[in-house]
Motif scaffolding. Structure first.
Motif, PDB file in Angstrom:
ATOM      1  N   ALA A 281       0.834  -1.208   0.000  1.00  0.00           N
ATOM      2  CA  ALA A 281       0.000   0.000   0.000  1.00  0.00           C
ATOM      3  C   ALA A 281       0.867   1.256   0.000  1.00  0.00           C
ATOM      4  O   ALA A 281       0.584   2.224  -0.717  1.00  0.00           O
ATOM      5  CB  ALA A 281      -0.927  -0.011   1.212  1.00  0.00           C
ATOM      6  N   ALA A 325      -5.692   5.294  -4.739  1.00  0.00           N
ATOM      7  CA  ALA A 325      -4.961   5.108  -3.484  1.00  0.00           C
ATOM      8  C   ALA A 325      -5.197   6.264  -2.518  1.00  0.00           C
ATOM      9  O   ALA A 325      -4.304   6.715  -1.829  1.00  0.00           O
ATOM     10  CB  ALA A 325      -3.480   4.935  -3.774  1.00  0.00           C
ATOM     11  N   SER A 354      -8.387   0.270  -4.148  1.00  0.00           N
ATOM     12  CA  SER A 354      -7.652   1.533  -4.006  1.00  0.00           C
ATOM     13  C   SER A 354      -7.817   2.443  -5.208  1.00  0.00           C
ATOM     14  O   SER A 354      -7.754   3.668  -5.089  1.00  0.00           O
ATOM     15  CB  SER A 354      -6.165   1.255  -3.766  1.00  0.00           C
ATOM     16  OG  SER A 354      -5.579   0.642  -4.901  1.00  0.00           O
TER      17      SER A 354
END
Length: 462
Positions: A281, A325, A354
């Protein structure tokens, strides 16, 4: 007043930036893909439900809980019954792999795809100026590139590079290397070979974090032909628009989340830690912050800037709207297709969430995972092949390739489609049955779905 000044200055700044970028791009060498060829193993290497279970059960180091864990993982993996394994694993020799087994596996994948690539493009191996091979888990002497040079009798001044340890995103690393070499080699041909050595690296221990690789990784690979010769633009299928590479190797937690090591019993394997999700991430967000301004249109960047400034003026910290994201940007304004590395169901789901992607956007990655499994660095090209076989890729479309790899790193790039593509490739014999209707069939769930039922936890596996 500062708010309005920013609105006025932003378009002018963006226009100047784009003009400078166009000049630099014109001076820079282009990178075109002429063709690519994915590997498809023989039918005797298919891993159906029964064979997968047999491979698990013949590992005498496992106990009941380990058997159950592996079966549960396979059931929820998103992988079907038609993926391929190395011959030594299918035949029961995974606990004592030999060097000839490893080389045979590599030769089969590499020579099969290169033979087809040279035949399809009618480009002679003697015309190749640059050769890059990426296989993370196998280093031999002479190198794999030397084996290729010897097999195809390439010229003595070919620039050969052998990459190892780069993980699932090695394919884009290799292409980035070629793109940079093109800057000092005019009108050159380059071949990139991306595959992985599975046979000698089958984990035979009992550590759960290391057993995951056996459930996800499968045999596969791809060979690609690239050039920077502008006169061959008419033959190209893709043009590289931009690439961004982000590496978190300086962070210890990220560095150790995907690592090859020995367990307490001395069995060599590939450990995937719980820190993988966090590292992915973080590096993904960092990569997108650099990539998105290169691919999104002015009006989307302007919308994002206005929203961000408005939220600040309102005293709000949270950026409104869906986006990439958490950045508040809509990638679909600058990219038509998303080629996500089929590393596993969790990887595909995470990227899709995301980026705010639809199931139609995620379909190619899900189908590639189901049909071929995680083929490491070659996986992206099975996803692209699915898009092509489904006739999704039209002239002018842009394809965002997203890949993650050990280190930990994220390598993303954008290709522009140069002409309508409709080759079926390795999907030829099954594309009409994909995606399965009404939903993706999971044969492992049908046979071993009971493993998830806690009320049946007393059952012993024979």
């Amino acid at each position: 007043m500062e708010f309005f000044k920013a609105i006025y200055l932003l378009p002018l700044t963006y226009i100047i930036f784009q003009l400078c970028k166009m000049v630099l791009q014109w001076r820079d060498q282009c990178c075109y893909m002429i063709d690519y060829q994915c590997y498809k193993a023989t039918e005797d290497r298919k891993l159906n439900t029964e064979l997968c279970a047999n491979i698990i059960l013949r590992n005498k180091n496992l106990g009941l809980e380990e058997y159950k864990f592996l079966l549960q993982t396979i059931v929820s993996s998103g992988i079907g019954e038609e993926t391929y394994a190395p011959r030594n694993v299918v035949s029961g020799g995974e606990q004592c792999p030999t060097l000839p087994d490893a080389l045979s596996e590599m030769d089969d994948t590499i020579y099969n795809t290169l033979d087809e690539l040279f035949a399809r493009t009618e480009i002679s191996p003697s015309s190749i100026d640059i050769l890059v091979v990426n296989v993370s888990l196998l280093a031999v002497v002479p190198s794999l590139t030397a084996r290729i040079v010897n097999r195809y009798k390439m010229k003595e001044n070919v620039k050969a590079f052998n990459l190892s340890g780069m993980g699932c995103s090695a394919s884009l690393v290799a292409i980035d290397l070629v793109k940079n070499l093109f800057k000092c080699h005019d009108n050159a041909f380059a071949v990139v070979v991306s595959t992985e050595s599975m046979g000698p690296n089958w984990y035979c221990g009992r550590e759960r974090s290391m057993m995951l690789s056996n459930c996800l990784f499968r045999s596969g690979g791809c060979s690609m032909l690239l050039t920077n010769n502008r006169s061959l633009t008419y033959r190209a299928i893709l043009k590289m628009n931009c690439m961004v590479r982000t590496h978190l190797g300086a962070d210890n937690e990220a560095y150790e989340c995907c690592i090859q090591m020995e367990d307490d019993l001395g069995y060599l394997g590939f450990r995937l830690s719980k820190g993988l999700t966090k590292a992915a991430a973080k590096v993904f967000t960092m990569n997108l912050r650099v990539l998105l301004p290169k691919v999104l249109p002015l009006w989307e960047l302007l919308r994002y800037t206005i929203n961000k400034l408005s939220n600040r003026c309102d005293g709000q910290n949270k950026v409104r709207g869906a986006g990439a994201a958490g950045l508040g940007l809509n990638l679909k304004t600058g990219v038509e297709h998303f080629c996500i590395h089929p590393g596993g169901k969790a990887v595909i789901d995470g990227v899709g969430k995301s980026l705010g992607l639809s199931e139609d956007d995620l379909e190619p990655a899900r189908m590639a995972l189901h049909r071929f499994g995680n083929t490491s660095a070659g996986g992206l090209w099975y996803v692209l092949g699915y898009m092509e076989a489904k006739k999704r890729l039209k002239k002018g479309d842009r394809v965002l390739m997203i890949s993650f790899g050990a280190g930990f790193k994220c390598n993303n790039c954008v290709w522009e489609v140069m002409r309508d593509l409709d080759e079926k490739g390795v999907w030829k014999d099954c594309i009409e049955s994909y995606p399965p209707k009404p939903q993706l069939v999971n044969p492992f769930m049908e046979k071993y779905g009971w493993i998830n039922d806690e009320s049946l936890s007393f059952i012993r596996l024979d």
